[in-house]
Design an enzyme around this catalytic site. Structure first.
Site, PDB file in Angstrom:
ATOM      1  N   LYS A  11      22.142  64.191 -39.668  1.00  0.00           N
ATOM      2  CA  LYS A  11      20.672  64.292 -39.776  1.00  0.00           C
ATOM      3  C   LYS A  11      20.053  64.401 -38.389  1.00  0.00           C
ATOM      4  O   LYS A  11      20.680  64.039 -37.381  1.00  0.00           O
ATOM      5  CB  LYS A  11      20.073  63.090 -40.510  1.00  0.00           C
ATOM      6  CG  LYS A  11      20.293  61.719 -39.850  1.00  0.00           C
ATOM      7  CD  LYS A  11      19.252  61.319 -38.813  1.00  0.00           C
ATOM      8  CE  LYS A  11      19.572  59.988 -38.147  1.00  0.00           C
ATOM      9  NZ  LYS A  11      19.034  59.769 -36.841  1.00  0.00           N
ATOM     10  N   PRO A  95      28.564  65.039 -33.767  1.00  0.00           N
ATOM     11  CA  PRO A  95      28.791  64.268 -32.543  1.00  0.00           C
ATOM     12  C   PRO A  95      28.749  62.766 -32.830  1.00  0.00           C
ATOM     13  O   PRO A  95      27.941  62.309 -33.627  1.00  0.00           O
ATOM     14  CB  PRO A  95      27.632  64.690 -31.641  1.00  0.00           C
ATOM     15  CG  PRO A  95      27.169  66.007 -32.171  1.00  0.00           C
ATOM     16  CD  PRO A  95      27.462  66.008 -33.641  1.00  0.00           C
ATOM     17  N   MET A 100      22.871  61.137 -34.736  1.00  0.00           N
ATOM     18  CA  MET A 100      22.874  62.002 -35.922  1.00  0.00           C
ATOM     19  C   MET A 100      23.403  61.285 -37.165  1.00  0.00           C
ATOM     20  O   MET A 100      23.680  61.916 -38.192  1.00  0.00           O
ATOM     21  CB  MET A 100      23.681  63.270 -35.657  1.00  0.00           C
ATOM     22  CG  MET A 100      23.028  64.150 -34.585  1.00  0.00           C
ATOM     23  SD  MET A 100      23.762  65.782 -34.532  1.00  0.00           S
ATOM     24  CE  MET A 100      23.171  66.488 -36.072  1.00  0.00           C
ATOM     25  N   ALA A 101      23.541  59.971 -37.070  1.00  0.00           N
ATOM     26  CA  ALA A 101      23.964  59.136 -38.212  1.00  0.00           C
ATOM     27  C   ALA A 101      25.312  59.551 -38.802  1.00  0.00           C
ATOM     28  O   ALA A 101      25.515  59.448 -40.006  1.00  0.00           O
ATOM     29  CB  ALA A 101      22.878  59.118 -39.306  1.00  0.00           C
ATOM     30  N   GLY A 103      28.316  58.164 -38.635  1.00  0.00           N
ATOM     31  CA  GLY A 103      29.028  57.058 -39.289  1.00  0.00           C
ATOM     32  C   GLY A 103      28.381  56.694 -40.620  1.00  0.00           C
ATOM     33  O   GLY A 103      29.068  56.502 -41.633  1.00  0.00           O
ATOM     34  N   SER A 104      27.051  56.617 -40.634  1.00  0.00           N
ATOM     35  CA  SER A 104      26.324  56.284 -41.873  1.00  0.00           C
ATOM     36  C   SER A 104      26.542  57.360 -42.927  1.00  0.00           C
ATOM     37  O   SER A 104      26.679  57.065 -44.118  1.00  0.00           O
ATOM     38  CB  SER A 104      24.818  56.165 -41.604  1.00  0.00           C
ATOM     39  OG  SER A 104      24.573  55.229 -40.596  1.00  0.00           O
ATOM     40  N   ASP A 137      20.751  53.095 -42.349  1.00  0.00           N
ATOM     41  CA  ASP A 137      20.585  54.541 -42.579  1.00  0.00           C
ATOM     42  C   ASP A 137      21.440  55.064 -43.740  1.00  0.00           C
ATOM     43  O   ASP A 137      21.348  56.238 -44.095  1.00  0.00           O
ATOM     44  CB  ASP A 137      20.983  55.332 -41.323  1.00  0.00           C
ATOM     45  CG  ASP A 137      19.920  55.271 -40.241  1.00  0.00           C
ATOM     46  OD1 ASP A 137      18.790  54.850 -40.543  1.00  0.00           O
ATOM     47  OD2 ASP A 137      20.222  55.655 -39.095  1.00  0.00           O
TER      48      ASP A 137
HETATM   49  P1  ATP Z   1      22.744  56.532 -35.789  1.00  0.00           P
HETATM   50  O1  ATP Z   1      22.054  57.841 -35.680  1.00  0.00           O
HETATM   51  O2  ATP Z   1      22.759  55.952 -37.199  1.00  0.00           O
HETATM   52  O3  ATP Z   1      22.358  55.539 -34.735  1.00  0.00           O
HETATM   53  P2  ATP Z   1      24.948  57.535 -34.368  1.00  0.00           P
HETATM   54  O4  ATP Z   1      25.021  58.977 -34.709  1.00  0.00           O
HETATM   55  O5  ATP Z   1      24.222  57.193 -33.094  1.00  0.00           O
HETATM   56  O6  ATP Z   1      24.292  56.786 -35.577  1.00  0.00           O
HETATM   57  P3  ATP Z   1      27.685  57.154 -35.130  1.00  0.00           P
HETATM   58  O7  ATP Z   1      28.248  58.508 -34.907  1.00  0.00           O
HETATM   59  O8  ATP Z   1      27.420  56.748 -36.513  1.00  0.00           O
HETATM   60  O9  ATP Z   1      26.374  56.920 -34.256  1.00  0.00           O
HETATM   61  O10 ATP Z   1      28.699  56.144 -34.415  1.00  0.00           O
HETATM   62  C1  ATP Z   1      28.321  54.909 -33.856  1.00  0.00           C
HETATM   63  C2  ATP Z   1      29.567  54.031 -33.703  1.00  0.00           C
HETATM   64  O11 ATP Z   1      30.001  53.666 -35.006  1.00  0.00           O
HETATM   65  C3  ATP Z   1      30.740  54.720 -33.027  1.00  0.00           C
HETATM   66  O12 ATP Z   1      30.820  54.334 -31.692  1.00  0.00           O
HETATM   67  C4  ATP Z   1      31.963  54.317 -33.840  1.00  0.00           C
HETATM   68  O13 ATP Z   1      32.833  53.464 -33.121  1.00  0.00           O
HETATM   69  C5  ATP Z   1      31.427  53.574 -35.057  1.00  0.00           C
HETATM   70  N1  ATP Z   1      31.883  54.194 -36.330  1.00  0.00           N
HETATM   71  C6  ATP Z   1      32.309  53.546 -37.401  1.00  0.00           C
HETATM   72  N2  ATP Z   1      32.634  54.391 -38.377  1.00  0.00           N
HETATM   73  C7  ATP Z   1      32.410  55.634 -37.930  1.00  0.00           C
HETATM   74  C8  ATP Z   1      32.574  56.928 -38.503  1.00  0.00           C
HETATM   75  N3  ATP Z   1      33.052  57.104 -39.726  1.00  0.00           N
HETATM   76  N4  ATP Z   1      32.212  57.988 -37.747  1.00  0.00           N
HETATM   77  C9  ATP Z   1      31.715  57.799 -36.507  1.00  0.00           C
HETATM   78  N5  ATP Z   1      31.562  56.607 -35.915  1.00  0.00           N
HETATM   79  C10 ATP Z   1      31.908  55.514 -36.616  1.00  0.00           C
END
Ligand code: ATP
EC number: 2.7.1.148
Length: 286
Positions: A11, A95, A100-101, A103-104, A137
């Site tokens: 997202k 990335p 870009m959420a 993990g969520s 999220d």
């Molecule tokens: P948001 O936008 O919700 O803040 P983000 O895009 O900044 O999320 P993510 O890519 O979700 O961040 O990753 C954050 C951390 O979560 C990573 O450093 C990783 O160690 C952990 N993580 C746990 N599960 C996952 C997954 N399936 N994919 C990516 N990261 C994950």
């Protein structure tokens, strides 16, 4: 059904406002979320035995209980008394730790996958109740599309999708943790807040120019002074035909919105000259 393949979309935030800091340390937000056509893939399979196992093509990501996918599978196994073993194969394109959420979104896909694989017949609301236990999220990622997210991100209202456009996503090679961005936000010193209600009106009226003129994210007040590359990237996209540009979530990913695919692709090419850009894609809203 013994296996299932799921797409897990990333997202962007068209607007991100922080309304107040709660006594428990969480932040109340008002965010406009938009799913984009950049996705990871999960392959989930039932296996003999009882164990949950996971593989990921990015070796630096955890594949144990630290991974949100693993947590979702374990939680649902326990809640619905599922004894079967499960393997999950995760291929990442979104990335990581980039706003870009990713993990969520993977977590949301795993919840949907468990629902399908084991014929649980859960409603969207029931899946969101499980999701919110794992991340604020996650309910939005179960919904997908365009939505206003309030509360800590879990209170969702559907809004009309962004009009047809092309989105250039560029991730610089720096890391920004979500905790860092929120912790260092000086809420009482903010000179302005995003016009979230105005953006919703523009979405209802399908006014892309209005939307692009209102792109704003209060977390840029934290990340841009620390990482000037974020401003430089935004300026680069605007100089290369973007109608608007913004950092997504807590960054550092930056996106630009384009009316023409050709212009977006030219801008993507132009990013080759910026060494600091590690991942870049042209996608459509989903
Ligand atoms: P948001 O936008 O919700 O803040 P983000 O895009 O900044 O999320 P993510 O890519 O979700 O961040 O990753 C954050 C951390 O979560 C990573 O450093 C990783 O160690 C952990 N993580 C746990 N599960 C996952 C997954 N399936 N994919 C990516 N990261 C994950």
């Amino acid at each position: 059904m013994d296996s299932i393949v799921l797409k897990s979309f990333g997202k962007i935030n068209l607007g991100l406002d922080v309304v107040r800091r709660r006594p428990d340390g969480y932040h109340e937000v008002r965010m406009i979320m938009q799913t984009v056509g950049l996705c990871d893939t999960l392959v989930m399979k039932k296996t003999a035995g009882k164990a949950v196992t996971m593989r990921c093509d990015l070796s630096f990501l955890p594949t144990d209980r630290k991974n949100l996918v693993y947590q979702a599978v374990e939680l649902m196994k326990e809640k619905y008394h599922i004894s079967s073993g499960i393997t999950v194969d995760l291929k990442k394109r979104i990335p990581v730790a980039a706003g870009m959420a990713g993990g969520s979104s993977n977590c949301a896909a795993a919840i949907k996958g468990m629902n399908e694989l084991f014929g649980l017949n859960l409603s969207k609301e029931e899946m969101c109740e499980i999701g919110v236990l794992l991340g604020a999220d996650v309910p939005y990622c179960i919904w997908g599309g365009t939505a206003l997210a309030e509360g800590i991100g879990e209170k969702l209202t559907r809004i009309p999708p962004i009009p047809d456009c092309w989105i250039l996503i560029a991730k610089p090679g720096i890391s920004v943790s979500t905790a860092f961005a929120y912790k260092n936000l000086k809420l009482d010193q903010l000179e302005r807040h995003p016009d979230i209600d105005g953006m919703i009106r523009d979405l209802e009226e399908q006014n892309l120019d209005g939307i692009c003129s209102k792109l704003e994210n209060v977390l840029e007040t934290v990340t841009i002074p620390k990482h000037p590359i974020i401003r430089e990237l935004k300026e680069h996209l605007l100089e290369h035909g973007a109608e608007g540009a913004l950092m997504s979530g807590s960054g550092p990913t930056v996106f630009g919105i384009y009316k023409e695919k050709r212009t977006a692709r030219k801008a993507l090419e132009s990013l080759r000259s910026i060494q600091d850009v590690k991942q870049a894609y042209v996608v459509e809203p989903v």
